[in-house]
Design an enzyme around this catalytic site. Structure first.
Site, PDB file in Angstrom:
ATOM      1  N   HIS A 230      -9.091   2.516 -29.268  1.00  0.00           N
ATOM      2  CA  HIS A 230     -10.014   1.057 -29.215  1.00  0.00           C
ATOM      3  C   HIS A 230      -9.425  -0.284 -29.578  1.00  0.00           C
ATOM      4  CE1 HIS A 230      -9.511   3.131 -33.215  1.00  0.00           C
ATOM      5  NE2 HIS A 230      -9.435   2.100 -33.887  1.00  0.00           N
TER       6      HIS A 230
ATOM      7  N   CYS B  34     -16.033   9.858 -28.892  1.00  0.00           N
ATOM      8  CA  CYS B  34     -16.588  10.465 -27.646  1.00  0.00           C
ATOM      9  C   CYS B  34     -17.985  10.963 -28.032  1.00  0.00           C
ATOM     10  CB  CYS B  34     -15.780  11.969 -27.441  1.00  0.00           C
ATOM     11  SG  CYS B  34     -14.193  11.592 -26.721  1.00  0.00           S
TER      12      CYS B  34
ATOM     13  N   HIS C 217      -9.134   7.681 -30.927  1.00  0.00           N
ATOM     14  CA  HIS C 217      -9.824   7.645 -29.415  1.00  0.00           C
ATOM     15  C   HIS C 217      -9.382   5.903 -29.387  1.00  0.00           C
ATOM     16  CE1 HIS C 217     -12.893   8.001 -26.176  1.00  0.00           C
ATOM     17  NE2 HIS C 217     -12.575   6.824 -26.106  1.00  0.00           N
TER      18      HIS C 217
ATOM     19  N   HIS D 122     -11.253  10.053 -22.984  1.00  0.00           N
ATOM     20  CA  HIS D 122     -10.574  10.361 -24.131  1.00  0.00           C
ATOM     21  C   HIS D 122      -9.165  10.057 -23.782  1.00  0.00           C
ATOM     22  CE1 HIS D 122     -10.056  11.470 -28.408  1.00  0.00           C
ATOM     23  NE2 HIS D 122      -9.057  12.230 -27.726  1.00  0.00           N
TER      24      HIS D 122
HETATM   25  P1  AMP Z   1      -8.902   2.071 -36.598  1.00  0.00           P
HETATM   26  O1  AMP Z   1      -8.076   2.118 -38.074  1.00  0.00           O
HETATM   27  O2  AMP Z   1      -8.224   1.286 -35.757  1.00  0.00           O
HETATM   28  O3  AMP Z   1      -8.661   3.420 -36.106  1.00  0.00           O
HETATM   29  O4  AMP Z   1     -10.305   1.625 -37.029  1.00  0.00           O
HETATM   30  C1  AMP Z   1     -11.326   2.546 -36.610  1.00  0.00           C
HETATM   31  C2  AMP Z   1     -12.616   1.689 -36.819  1.00  0.00           C
HETATM   32  O5  AMP Z   1     -13.737   2.467 -36.720  1.00  0.00           O
HETATM   33  C3  AMP Z   1     -12.923   1.244 -38.446  1.00  0.00           C
HETATM   34  O6  AMP Z   1     -13.031  -0.556 -38.235  1.00  0.00           O
HETATM   35  C4  AMP Z   1     -14.231   1.666 -38.736  1.00  0.00           C
HETATM   36  O7  AMP Z   1     -15.066   1.089 -39.473  1.00  0.00           O
HETATM   37  C5  AMP Z   1     -14.877   2.246 -37.277  1.00  0.00           C
HETATM   38  N1  AMP Z   1     -15.729   3.216 -37.270  1.00  0.00           N
HETATM   39  C6  AMP Z   1     -15.517   4.453 -37.574  1.00  0.00           C
HETATM   40  N2  AMP Z   1     -16.671   5.420 -37.337  1.00  0.00           N
HETATM   41  C7  AMP Z   1     -17.397   4.367 -36.657  1.00  0.00           C
HETATM   42  C8  AMP Z   1     -18.836   4.575 -36.283  1.00  0.00           C
HETATM   43  N3  AMP Z   1     -19.610   5.876 -36.403  1.00  0.00           N
HETATM   44  N4  AMP Z   1     -19.399   3.644 -35.692  1.00  0.00           N
HETATM   45  C9  AMP Z   1     -19.061   2.334 -35.537  1.00  0.00           C
HETATM   46  N5  AMP Z   1     -17.587   2.279 -36.045  1.00  0.00           N
HETATM   47  C10 AMP Z   1     -16.966   3.097 -36.496  1.00  0.00           C
HETATM   48 ZN    ZN Z   2     -12.613  10.545 -27.941  1.00  0.00          ZN
END
Ligand code: AMP
Ligand code: ZN
Length: 107
Positions: free
Chosen positions: A99, A7, A97, A46
């Site tokens: 993704h 967010c 969140h 969110h």
């Molecule tokens: P997940 O395990 O599916 O929740 O993956 C979270 C992903 O978010 C990981 O691949 C991280 O490298 C990525 N991530 C975490 N913080 C950031 C950020 N500030 N900017 C870009 N990617 C991020």
């Molecule tokens: Zn969020």
């Protein structure tokens, strides 16, 4: 959600490399890429995970899935790509969140 890192990315409170944005969603580069191209596509609303989706999100999720191949192609993945969604603690989810990971190697 005030303590949600994604967010904060949507609000531009945390820097990110944005590759696509519209009223409903945002795509940006994963900070720890696991592939030459590794993007994350998130809804601006969110939603913590797939487990928190409701019927009223059906249109939003449909739009996101339709955007995936377009965003992939715009980032060099015309030849194909991988997608995955980690859901919940036992599913390896680290950021709560929703993704979609979009990953691949430009052809
Ligand atoms: P997940 O395990 O599916 O929740 O993956 C979270 C992903 O978010 C990981 O691949 C991280 O490298 C990525 N991530 C975490 N913080 C950031 C950020 N500030 N900017 C870009 N990617 C991020
Ligand atoms: Zn969020």
């Amino acid at each position: 959600m005030s303590d949600c890192i994604f967010c904060k990315i949507i609000q531009k409170e945390i820097p990110s490399t944005i590759v696509y944005e519209d009223d409903d969603m945002l795509a940006f580069k994963d900070i720890h890429p696991a592939a030459p191209v590794h993007l994350l596509l998130i809804p601006k609303k969110h939603i913590a995970s797939l487990q928190e989706l409701s019927e009223q999100d059906a249109g939003l999720i449909g739009k996101m899935m339709l955007a995936v191949p377009k965003i992939a192609a715009q980032n060099g993945l015309q030849g194909g790509f991988k997608t995955h969604i980690n859901t919940g603690k036992n599913g390896g989810q680290e950021v709560f969140h929703l993704h979609i990971h979009i990953m691949g190697k430009p052809a």
